[in-house]
Scaffold this motif. Structure first.
Motif, short mmCIF file in Angstrom:
data_model
loop_
_atom_site.label_atom_id
_atom_site.label_comp_id
_atom_site.label_asym_id
_atom_site.label_seq_id
_atom_site.Cartn_x
_atom_site.Cartn_y
_atom_site.Cartn_z
N GLY A 190 19.98 -8.69 -47.26
CA GLY A 190 19.39 -8.19 -48.50
C GLY A 190 19.56 -9.17 -49.64
O GLY A 190 18.61 -9.44 -50.39
N ASP A 223 11.42 -8.33 -36.12
CA ASP A 223 11.70 -7.48 -37.28
C ASP A 223 10.64 -7.67 -38.37
O ASP A 223 10.41 -8.80 -38.84
CB ASP A 223 13.07 -7.79 -37.86
CG ASP A 223 14.20 -7.51 -36.87
OD1 ASP A 223 13.93 -6.83 -35.86
OD2 ASP A 223 15.33 -7.99 -37.10
N ASN A 224 10.01 -6.58 -38.77
CA ASN A 224 9.06 -6.55 -39.88
C ASN A 224 7.84 -7.43 -39.64
O ASN A 224 7.16 -7.81 -40.58
CB ASN A 224 9.72 -6.94 -41.20
CG ASN A 224 9.02 -6.31 -42.39
OD1 ASN A 224 8.69 -5.13 -42.37
ND2 ASN A 224 8.78 -7.10 -43.44
N PRO A 228 7.20 -1.93 -39.76
CA PRO A 228 8.02 -2.03 -40.98
C PRO A 228 9.50 -2.09 -40.68
O PRO A 228 9.99 -1.53 -39.70
CB PRO A 228 7.66 -0.74 -41.75
CG PRO A 228 6.31 -0.36 -41.23
CD PRO A 228 6.29 -0.78 -39.79
N ALA A 230 13.34 -1.30 -41.01
CA ALA A 230 14.18 -0.16 -41.38
C ALA A 230 15.46 -0.69 -42.03
O ALA A 230 16.44 -0.99 -41.36
CB ALA A 230 14.51 0.68 -40.15
N ALA A 231 15.42 -0.88 -43.34
CA ALA A 231 16.57 -1.41 -44.07
C ALA A 231 16.59 -0.81 -45.46
O ALA A 231 15.54 -0.57 -46.06
CB ALA A 231 16.50 -2.93 -44.14
N ASP A 232 17.79 -0.58 -45.97
CA ASP A 232 17.91 0.02 -47.29
C ASP A 232 17.59 -0.97 -48.42
O ASP A 232 17.42 -0.58 -49.57
CB ASP A 232 19.31 0.60 -47.50
CG ASP A 232 20.42 -0.42 -47.26
OD1 ASP A 232 20.09 -1.62 -47.05
OD2 ASP A 232 21.60 -0.02 -47.28
N TRP A 233 17.51 -2.28 -48.09
CA TRP A 233 17.24 -3.29 -49.11
C TRP A 233 15.77 -3.72 -49.15
O TRP A 233 15.39 -4.56 -49.97
CB TRP A 233 18.13 -4.52 -48.91
CG TRP A 233 18.13 -5.06 -47.50
CD1 TRP A 233 18.97 -4.72 -46.50
CD2 TRP A 233 17.20 -6.02 -46.95
NE1 TRP A 233 18.66 -5.41 -45.34
CE2 TRP A 233 17.58 -6.21 -45.60
CE3 TRP A 233 16.13 -6.73 -47.46
CZ2 TRP A 233 16.90 -7.09 -44.76
CZ3 TRP A 233 15.45 -7.60 -46.63
CH2 TRP A 233 15.84 -7.78 -45.30
N TYR A 234 14.95 -3.15 -48.27
CA TYR A 234 13.52 -3.50 -48.27
C TYR A 234 12.71 -2.28 -47.84
O TYR A 234 12.95 -1.70 -46.77
CB TYR A 234 13.25 -4.66 -47.31
CG TYR A 234 11.78 -5.05 -47.25
CD1 TYR A 234 11.20 -5.80 -48.27
CD2 TYR A 234 10.97 -4.66 -46.18
CE1 TYR A 234 9.85 -6.17 -48.22
CE2 TYR A 234 9.62 -5.01 -46.13
CZ TYR A 234 9.08 -5.77 -47.15
OH TYR A 234 7.75 -6.11 -47.11
N ASP A 235 11.75 -1.89 -48.66
CA ASP A 235 10.91 -0.74 -48.33
C ASP A 235 9.42 -1.09 -48.42
O ASP A 235 8.57 -0.22 -48.60
CB ASP A 235 11.21 0.44 -49.25
CG ASP A 235 11.00 0.10 -50.72
OD1 ASP A 235 10.64 -1.06 -51.02
OD2 ASP A 235 11.17 0.99 -51.57
N GLY A 236 9.12 -2.39 -48.28
CA GLY A 236 7.73 -2.85 -48.37
C GLY A 236 7.03 -2.85 -47.02
O GLY A 236 7.56 -2.37 -46.01
N SER A 238 5.09 -4.34 -43.51
CA SER A 238 5.31 -5.40 -42.54
C SER A 238 4.32 -6.52 -42.79
O SER A 238 3.34 -6.36 -43.53
CB SER A 238 5.14 -4.87 -41.12
OG SER A 238 3.79 -4.51 -40.87
#
Length: 449
Positions: A190, A223-224, A228, A230-236, A238
């Motif tokens: 992150g 990953d991504n 998409p 799955a991380a709490d520091w990225y919600d944008g 793929s």
């Protein structure tokens, strides 16, 4: 000069307009580009993971044939499959573990089709990256977090990352996406994404580059890339979701006509009447039967008596289409001339341009070269090098020559007049390639300012 003549086909129609369509009703907004195949390239430094990313896109979209997978599995000998081998097809590429030539691959999702160009990252092959960028709708510039000093207050970017981004921007690639790769290898992914993203945004802002998106990916793990993260520091989104939403390049319809003549054909009817058909791909604007046009560099005017597309008569044709024009009177016209709207362009012998130099022999003031504009070759010389662009600081510095992979602003003098247009307005009318007259090497790309 035959070694560098590679004319594209003049007989490929991109869009269609019915013969009954009134051309004055055709507007830029009427042309639907959402269902066209997106042409994009991967760019960046050596070993940033460009080939692996493309391999991941092909693998996850099931665009790999079973026999290809079997071959890769056997070569892996029980280890994870090396997805980069799906694009590195040359023997030298596999031996050295680098990409040398541009490799094109195709895949499709439910939303759209894609044409991918895997461009080399090595400085020696920057000219291949320029070739790929010139016809692309988007550029995905990869940034390898494992090569960067993440402990620095301001993360320094690699020179080739900056160079490829600048070249894509100068070549007017409409959408530039930064993919921060190998994010899984960072101790704090992150924080790494935040700091590298900030460095990219700062560089892009200083260079005037409009960034479409910055996304974290792991091409090796997937990953991504297509799903998409799955991380709490990225919600944008793929990377694939970003690519599916991008527009394709559309030639400007609402502009004065500009058509470089590629081929002049005689259309005999067996009665001795042999009208000439002037074929070419419309670079911008539109034309219909009855329009007045001007031939450059001669300057003569005539009316369009007949218009053809794919051998059939039509009433109108627009930018992006290949068309054949029959004029109402005989004019001395040949390959390399331009058909334009009267008064839309003025031929000239000198101009200022941005020069991306690609040859190991430096560009020097006073040296003569061949330049190609549209379908015409003329001799030219570099009259002055106004300044060189420092890719690290983006400062304009004094220079008397340009070395390989350097970018500068120059003044060029031509032996014959050419109907030039600013590259920002017309990517065909404003671009020239520079060829060394001794070696026939493509030495640089000129973008008219």
């Amino acid at each position: 000069m035959s070694a560098v003549l590679t004319p594209a086909s003049a007989f490929s129609a991109v869009t269609t307009v019915s013969p009954s369509s009134p051309v004055n009703k055709i507007h830029q907004s009427d042309v639907d580009t959402t269902h066209r195949a997106l042409r994009f390239l991967t760019a960046g430094s050596v070993d940033d993971g460009k080939s692996t990313l493309i391999g991941r896109l092909l693998f996850d979209s099931r665009a790999i044939l079973a026999d290809q997978l079997d071959t890769l599995a056997k070569r892996a000998a029980g280890q994870p499959i090396d997805l980069s081998l799906l694009t590195d097809g040359l023997e030298a590429e596999r031996e050295q573990g680098i990409t040398i030539d541009v490799a094109y691959r195709y895949f499709a999702t439910k939303q759209r089709k894609f044409i991918i160009a895997d461009a080399p990252g090595h400085e020696q092959y920057t000219r291949n990256m320029v070739t790929a960028a010139a016809g692309s709708d988007a550029a995905v510039v990869l940034v390898d977090v494992t090569k960067l000093d993440l402990d620095a207050d301001e993360v320094p970017l690699l020179p080739q990352t900056r160079r490829h981004s600048l070249l894509a921007h100068l070549l007017r690639v409409p959408s530039i996406v930064f993919a921060i790769n190998k994010i899984d290898a960072a101790a704090n992914p992150g924080e790494a994404f935040r700091k590298v993203g900030a460095a990219l945004e700062k560089f892009a802002g200083a260079a005037g580059i409009a960034v479409t998106a910055v996304v974290p990916v792991s091409a090796l793990r997937g990953d991504n890339v297509t799903q998409p993260l799955a991380a709490d520091w990225y919600d944008g989104p793929s990377l694939l979701q970003v690519l599916e939403s991008l527009p394709t390049v559309q030639e400007t319809v609402e502009a004065p006509l500009a058509l470089p003549i590629q081929y002049v054909a005689k259309d005999g009817d067996g009665t001795g009447n042999n009208p000439r058909v002037l074929w070419g791909r419309i670079a911008q604007g539109q034309v219909q039967v009855g329009d007045e046009v001007q031939i450059l560099p001669g300057g003569q005017t005539a009316l369009v008596a007949e218009l053809r597309r794919a051998g059939e008569p039509v009433a109108a044709s627009v930018a992006g289409e290949s068309a054949g024009l029959l004029l109402d009177r005989q004019i001395d016209v040949s390959r390399g001339d331009w058909i334009v709207a009267p008064g839309a362009a003025a031929p000239r012998r000198d101009f200022q341009a941005t020069l991306a130099w690609l040859d190991t022999e430096p560009a020097v003031i006073g040296r003569k070269y061949w330049v190609r504009h549209g379908n015409r070759w003329v001799q030219a010389r570099i009259a002055a090098i106004d300044h060189r662009l420092d890719i690290q600081t983006l400062a304009e510095t004094e220079a008397h020559e340009l070395s390989v992979n350097e970018i500068g602003h120059v003044t060029v003098e031509l032996q014959a007049e050419l109907p030039l247009q600013p590259y920002a307005d017309n990517r065909v009318g404003g671009a020239l390639i520079v060829v060394d007259p001794t070696s026939n090497r493509t030495s640089g790309a000129l973008l008219v300012r």
